[in-house]
Scaffold this active site. Structure first.
Site, PDB file in Angstrom:
ATOM      1  N   ASP A  61       0.972  -1.146  -0.179  1.00 10.80           N
ATOM      2  CA  ASP A  61      -0.034  -0.103  -0.063  1.00 10.80           C
ATOM      3  C   ASP A  61       1.074   1.366  -0.014  1.00 10.80           C
ATOM      4  OD1 ASP A  61      -1.513   2.167   0.655  1.00 10.80           O
ATOM      5  OD2 ASP A  61      -2.862   0.942   2.032  1.00 10.80           O
ATOM      6  N   ASN A  88       3.121   2.849 -10.711  1.00  5.31           N
ATOM      7  CA  ASN A  88       1.857   3.124 -11.567  1.00  5.31           C
ATOM      8  C   ASN A  88       0.343   3.123 -10.534  1.00  5.31           C
ATOM      9  OD1 ASN A  88       0.084   1.898 -13.841  1.00  5.31           O
ATOM     10  ND2 ASN A  88      -0.567   0.644 -11.759  1.00  5.31           N
ATOM     11  N   TYR A 164      -7.190  15.658  -9.141  1.00  3.66           N
ATOM     12  CA  TYR A 164      -6.331  14.434  -9.733  1.00  3.66           C
ATOM     13  C   TYR A 164      -5.439  15.078 -10.769  1.00  3.66           C
ATOM     14  CZ  TYR A 164      -5.462  10.623 -13.244  1.00  3.66           C
ATOM     15  OH  TYR A 164      -4.967   9.745 -13.748  1.00  3.66           O
ATOM     16  N   LYS A 168      -1.011  14.991 -10.893  1.00  3.07           N
ATOM     17  CA  LYS A 168      -0.097  14.464 -11.685  1.00  3.07           C
ATOM     18  C   LYS A 168       0.969  15.713 -12.203  1.00  3.07           C
ATOM     19  CE  LYS A 168      -1.855  10.507 -12.335  1.00  3.07           C
ATOM     20  NZ  LYS A 168      -0.915   9.050 -11.839  1.00  3.07           N
ATOM     21  N   THR A 199     -10.419   1.721 -17.952  1.00 10.39           N
ATOM     22  CA  THR A 199      -9.929   0.894 -16.781  1.00 10.39           C
ATOM     23  C   THR A 199     -11.211   1.344 -15.687  1.00 10.39           C
ATOM     24  OG1 THR A 199      -8.744   2.606 -15.869  1.00 10.39           O
ATOM     25  CG2 THR A 199      -7.398   1.123 -17.252  1.00 10.39           C
TER      26      THR A 199
HETATM   27  N1  LIG Z   1      -6.760   4.964 -17.252  1.00 14.64           N
HETATM   28  C1  LIG Z   1      -6.274   6.094 -17.910  1.00 14.64           C
HETATM   29  O1  LIG Z   1      -6.922   6.710 -18.712  1.00 14.64           O
HETATM   30  C2  LIG Z   1      -5.112   6.719 -17.410  1.00 14.64           C
HETATM   31  C3  LIG Z   1      -4.599   7.784 -18.177  1.00 14.64           C
HETATM   32  C4  LIG Z   1      -3.419   8.648 -17.557  1.00 14.64           C
HETATM   33  C5  LIG Z   1      -2.864   7.902 -16.675  1.00 14.64           C
HETATM   34  N2  LIG Z   1      -3.433   6.966 -15.601  1.00 14.64           N
HETATM   35  C6  LIG Z   1      -2.527   6.536 -14.796  1.00 14.64           C
HETATM   36  O2  LIG Z   1      -2.271   5.150 -14.958  1.00 14.64           O
HETATM   37  C7  LIG Z   1      -2.124   4.281 -13.478  1.00 14.64           C
HETATM   38  C8  LIG Z   1      -2.907   3.227 -13.708  1.00 14.64           C
HETATM   39  O3  LIG Z   1      -4.139   3.689 -13.675  1.00 14.64           O
HETATM   40  P1  LIG Z   1      -5.369   2.601 -14.285  1.00 14.64           P
HETATM   41  O4  LIG Z   1      -6.181   3.256 -15.139  1.00 14.64           O
HETATM   42  O5  LIG Z   1      -4.778   1.403 -14.455  1.00 14.64           O
HETATM   43  O6  LIG Z   1      -6.279   2.541 -12.928  1.00 14.64           O
HETATM   44  P2  LIG Z   1      -7.038   1.075 -11.802  1.00 14.64           P
HETATM   45  O7  LIG Z   1      -7.347   0.306 -13.131  1.00 14.64           O
HETATM   46  O8  LIG Z   1      -8.032   1.858 -10.994  1.00 14.64           O
HETATM   47  O9  LIG Z   1      -5.913   0.722 -11.099  1.00 14.64           O
HETATM   48  C9  LIG Z   1      -5.170   1.592 -10.257  1.00 14.64           C
HETATM   49  C10 LIG Z   1      -4.477   0.344  -9.447  1.00 14.64           C
HETATM   50  O10 LIG Z   1      -3.799   1.486  -8.536  1.00 14.64           O
HETATM   51  C11 LIG Z   1      -3.777   0.454  -7.013  1.00 14.64           C
HETATM   52  N3  LIG Z   1      -3.871   1.604  -5.990  1.00 14.64           N
HETATM   53  C12 LIG Z   1      -4.720   2.610  -5.447  1.00 14.64           C
HETATM   54  N4  LIG Z   1      -4.336   2.983  -4.554  1.00 14.64           N
HETATM   55  C13 LIG Z   1      -3.412   2.346  -4.093  1.00 14.64           C
HETATM   56  C14 LIG Z   1      -2.539   2.346  -2.905  1.00 14.64           C
HETATM   57  N5  LIG Z   1      -2.928   3.279  -1.937  1.00 14.64           N
HETATM   58  N6  LIG Z   1      -1.336   1.381  -2.620  1.00 14.64           N
HETATM   59  C15 LIG Z   1      -1.495   0.530  -3.965  1.00 14.64           C
HETATM   60  N7  LIG Z   1      -2.311   0.330  -4.733  1.00 14.64           N
HETATM   61  C16 LIG Z   1      -3.029   1.236  -4.994  1.00 14.64           C
HETATM   62  C17 LIG Z   1      -5.216  -0.074  -7.355  1.00 14.64           C
HETATM   63  O11 LIG Z   1      -5.591  -1.167  -6.400  1.00 14.64           O
HETATM   64  P3  LIG Z   1      -6.755  -1.665  -6.005  1.00 14.64           P
HETATM   65  O12 LIG Z   1      -7.607  -2.392  -6.765  1.00 14.64           O
HETATM   66  O13 LIG Z   1      -6.712  -2.114  -4.453  1.00 14.64           O
HETATM   67  O14 LIG Z   1      -7.884  -0.476  -5.935  1.00 14.64           O
HETATM   68  C18 LIG Z   1      -4.870  -0.581  -8.748  1.00 14.64           C
HETATM   69  O15 LIG Z   1      -4.428  -1.505  -8.776  1.00 14.64           O
HETATM   70  C19 LIG Z   1      -2.599   5.549 -12.457  1.00 14.64           C
HETATM   71  O16 LIG Z   1      -1.381   6.087 -12.112  1.00 14.64           O
HETATM   72  C20 LIG Z   1      -3.323   6.577 -13.400  1.00 14.64           C
HETATM   73  O17 LIG Z   1      -3.370   7.816 -12.700  1.00 14.64           O
HETATM   74  C21 LIG Z   1      -4.612   6.250 -16.303  1.00 14.64           C
END
Ligand SMILES: NC(=O)c1ccc[n+]([C@@H]2O[C@H](COP(=O)([O-])OP(=O)(O)OC[C@H]3O[C@@H](n4cnc5c(N)ncnc54)[C@H](OP(=O)(O)O)[C@@H]3O)[C@@H](O)[C@H]2O)c1
Length: 241
Positions: A61, A88, A164, A168, A199
């Protein structure tokens, strides 16, 4: 010490993090599957192992000092070093986030995970990364954190957000400071924007697959020596801060 390249991906139990773990595994890396929930981490590790990845679970975490310290101890005991750290894990903090109505607690929570969490994990892992011949750090950022992009008229870079998007921006700034401090050490640290991926983070409204989003992070995780550091990239190349 292991001859394999050792990687750790935070928040690797789903979404883009899972796909980064899968892609690094396909390249032959041994991948620590960071997950704050042990059961979700075990399940993702089992899926990755079934797909042929040398994956192992890392309970982690990013908001918890003790959890992060234990993760570093686990990696030290297992491999004695770390070659690739992909920060990530991230959260949006939900809505509303317009600056005029946002709850300050939302900003605090998002920064705690998206920025301070990255610093906490990076600093805990740096002693292990410094034992690598080619240490790489990748921070998952977003073009919503680009002040240049957000300031362009008619920009299409997401909703108005006081938690958010600025988290970033803050992460980008921290990435630059790490690169400054680590210049000349061999540690390359960069920020990656995966693009708008379907996601949980966005209710699966993204237009790219998580695997497509993973690609830029994998490229930065496998940069050759002498590659860029302190820069921000997406699939199309370097991005403005
Ligand atoms: N999706 C997009 O369009 C997008 C665009 C730009 C940037 N991003 C960035 O890409 C990264 C991954 O995003 P995603 O879209 O794959 O999101 P996601 O599917 O919601 O996955 C987020 C991951 O982070 C974990 N997490 C959250 N809080 C945490 C904590 N305190 N300690 C450890 N793990 C934690 C979640 O765990 P749980 O399953 O336990 O909740 C999950 O495994 C993020 O940094 C996001 O800001 C995403």
């Amino acid at each position: 010490m292991s001859e394999l390249t050792i990687a750790l991906v935070t928040g690797a139990n789903k979404g883009i993090g899972y796909e980064i773990a899968a892609a690094l595994g396909a390249l032959g890396h041994s991948v620590g599957v960071g997950a704050r929930d042990a059961a979700r981490g075990e399940a993702a590790t089992a899926r990755l192992r079934a797909a042929g990845v040398d994956a192992f679970p890392v309970p982690l975490d990013v908001t918890d000092d003790g959890s992060v310290a234990a993760a570093a101890e686990l990696l030290d005991a297992r491999a004695g070093r770390l070659d690739v750290l992909v920060n990530n894990a991230g959260i949006t903090g939900g809505r509303p986030q317009e600056p005029t109505v946002v709850d300050p607690a939302t900003i605090r929570a998002v920064v705690e995970t998206n920025v301070i969490g990255v610093v906490r994990v990076t600093n805990a892992m740096l002693p292990l990364l410094r034992r690598s011949a080619a240490p790489r750090i990748v921070n998952l950022s977003s073009t919503v954190g680009s002040l240049t992009r957000q300031s362009e008229p008619g920009d299409g870079t997401g909703p108005i957000s006081a938690a958010y998007a600025p988290s970033k921006t803050f992460l980008n700034a921290v990435t630059v400071q790490y690169a400054k401090e680590l210049r000349g050490t061999g540690v390359l640290v960069n920020a990656a924007c995966p693009g708008y991926c379907a996601t949980d983070l966005n209710g699966f409204r993204g237009v790219r697959t998580p695997a497509q989003g993973a690609a830029v992070a994998v490229r930065l995780a496998t940069l050759p020596d002498g590659g860029p550091s302190g820069a921000f990239f997406d699939d199309g190349g370097e991005l403005p801060w």
